[in-house]
Design an enzyme around this catalytic site. Structure first.
Site, mmCIF file in Angstrom:
data_model
loop_
_atom_site.group_PDB
_atom_site.id
_atom_site.type_symbol
_atom_site.label_atom_id
_atom_site.label_comp_id
_atom_site.label_asym_id
_atom_site.label_seq_id
_atom_site.Cartn_x
_atom_site.Cartn_y
_atom_site.Cartn_z
ATOM 1 N N PRO A 103 0.784 -1.333 -0.248
ATOM 2 C CA PRO A 103 0.196 -0.116 -0.014
ATOM 3 C C PRO A 103 0.719 1.235 0.206
ATOM 4 C CG PRO A 103 -0.406 -1.289 1.933
ATOM 5 C CD PRO A 103 0.566 -1.886 1.359
ATOM 6 N N ASP A 106 15.916 3.763 2.632
ATOM 7 C CA ASP A 106 14.875 3.033 2.175
ATOM 8 C C ASP A 106 15.252 2.807 0.841
ATOM 9 O OD1 ASP A 106 13.183 3.886 4.354
ATOM 10 O OD2 ASP A 106 11.625 4.806 3.055
ATOM 11 N N GLY A 117 2.278 4.956 1.006
ATOM 12 C CA GLY A 117 2.233 5.644 2.226
ATOM 13 C C GLY A 117 2.157 4.842 3.511
ATOM 14 N N SER A 138 7.697 4.054 -2.191
ATOM 15 C CA SER A 138 8.382 4.941 -3.169
ATOM 16 C C SER A 138 9.561 4.617 -3.681
ATOM 17 C CB SER A 138 8.153 6.485 -2.714
ATOM 18 O OG SER A 138 8.763 6.637 -1.364
ATOM 19 N N ALA A 139 10.297 4.342 -2.607
ATOM 20 C CA ALA A 139 11.722 3.914 -2.863
ATOM 21 C C ALA A 139 11.674 2.506 -3.756
ATOM 22 C CB ALA A 139 12.431 3.341 -1.519
ATOM 23 N N ALA A 140 10.707 1.616 -3.617
ATOM 24 C CA ALA A 140 10.778 0.380 -4.491
ATOM 25 C C ALA A 140 10.598 0.789 -5.808
ATOM 26 C CB ALA A 140 9.756 -0.480 -3.853
#
Ligand code: MEV
Length: 313
Positions: free
Chosen positions: A84, A135, A86, A92-94
């Site tokens: 999911p 991250d 947030g 966002s890193a992935a």
């Protein structure tokens, strides 16, 4: 030579100890988890993401990856996520790491964890306003990483930004029973990181807390190596209290942490906080999952120490 299509996947993460303090250069530990984002990329007539036109305003990470890594023609990109957004699990890193890898491979360049991690950090840092490389580095490398203020055995790479610097190390991950509890609240990292910076800029009390988080993370590295889950759990619970004092927990996170503690070695928020997720270290997985559900959260039993970014064939 441009290839016709590339598919990659990159893992999410949980931070065992040290979030927020790591932004100031303190030690921290993160492990890659078996929830991944798959990215498919192929040449097309216009730039699209999941069928919509790509825009920097709505897809800043993807836009950043294209700017950093691509100068050929338009591309169609599709992403599919187990994470999911947030949720504090590094979506966002992935997505950034997975796309940077896909773009390298599409151009015919090989996979290069370090190059991907360095570029992904720059993108995350500019989108969030301020960040550490934890991250992005764990999504690139996978397994576990220890971020520290100086070079130690198992060193992978070094990242510098303004006066701060981070030394990234590989860390073997023993079998850990980890349950993530997602609050259902999607929290943006940037404002929370900025809030801690304001606090630290104004009070020595906040700076002392950040220092103490760093000290317990440094001890955590040793305990993880010894697989001392009892002490590791204690350190996690203490870390949660310190993060709450820094103002990055919230009622929902505290409720999930409190509910899981009777069945855990320790529990804490993971990631930026303000919502997102908590983790519990436990050998009573079912009871922890039930406690999370009873408090309105969504449990994920995760496997830690999985592969970093990779090509999917
Ligand atoms: C977010 O997953 C971790 C933070 O420490 C921010 C960062 O390190 O960039 C809160």
């Amino acid at each position: 030579m441009v290839r016709q299509m590339v598919v990659t996947s990159a893992p999410g993460k949980v931070i065992l100890l040290g979030e927020h303090a790591v932004v100031f250069g303190q030690p921290a530990i993160a492990v890659a988890i078996d929830l991944r984002i798959r990215s498919e990329v192929h040449p097309a007539s216009t730039f699209t993401i999941n069928g919509s036109e790509l825009s920097g305003a709505t897809h800043p990470y993807i836009h950043g990856a294209i700017k950093a890594q691509w100068s050929d023609g338009p591309l169609a990109m599709e992403t599919e996520s187990d994470l999911p957004s947030g949720s504090g699990m590094g979506s966002s890193a992935a997505v950034t790491v997975g796309l940077l890898a896909a773009l390298r491979l599409l151009k015919g360049d090989g996979m290069d964890e370090k190059d991907i991690a360095v570029r992904a950090f720059e993108i995350e840092s500019s989108v969030q306003g301020r960040a550490s490389p934890i991250d992005t580095s764990v999504s690139a490398h996978g397994k576990g990483i220890v971020v520290g203020p100086c070079q130690a055995p198992d060193f992978l790479w070094h990242i510098k930004k303004d006066v701060r610097e981070w030394f990234i190390h590989h860390c073997d991950v023993p079998r850990l029973n980890l349950v993530v509890g997602f609050t259902g609240i999607h929290a943006a990292t940037g404002p929370l990181v900025a809030k801690v910076k304001r606090y630290a800029d104004h009070t020595t009390f906040a700076r002392d807390i950040i220092q103490e988080i760093g000290e317990l993370s440094a001890e955590g590295v040793k305990r993880l190596k010894e697989n001392d889950v009892v002490r590791l759990g204690e350190l996690m619970t203490r870390d949660h209290k310190l993060l709450a004092i820094l103002g990055v927990s919230c009622r929902e996170l505290d409720k999930l942490v409190m509910a899981t503690l009777p069945y855990s070695y320790g529990a804490k928020l993971t990631g930026a906080g303000g919502g997102g997720s908590m983790i519990a270290l436990t050998d009573r997985t079912e009871e922890v999952c039930e406690a999370i559900r009873m408090k309105g959260g969504t449990p994920f039993v995760v496997r830690a120490g999985v592969d970093g970014v990779r090509e999917e064939r």
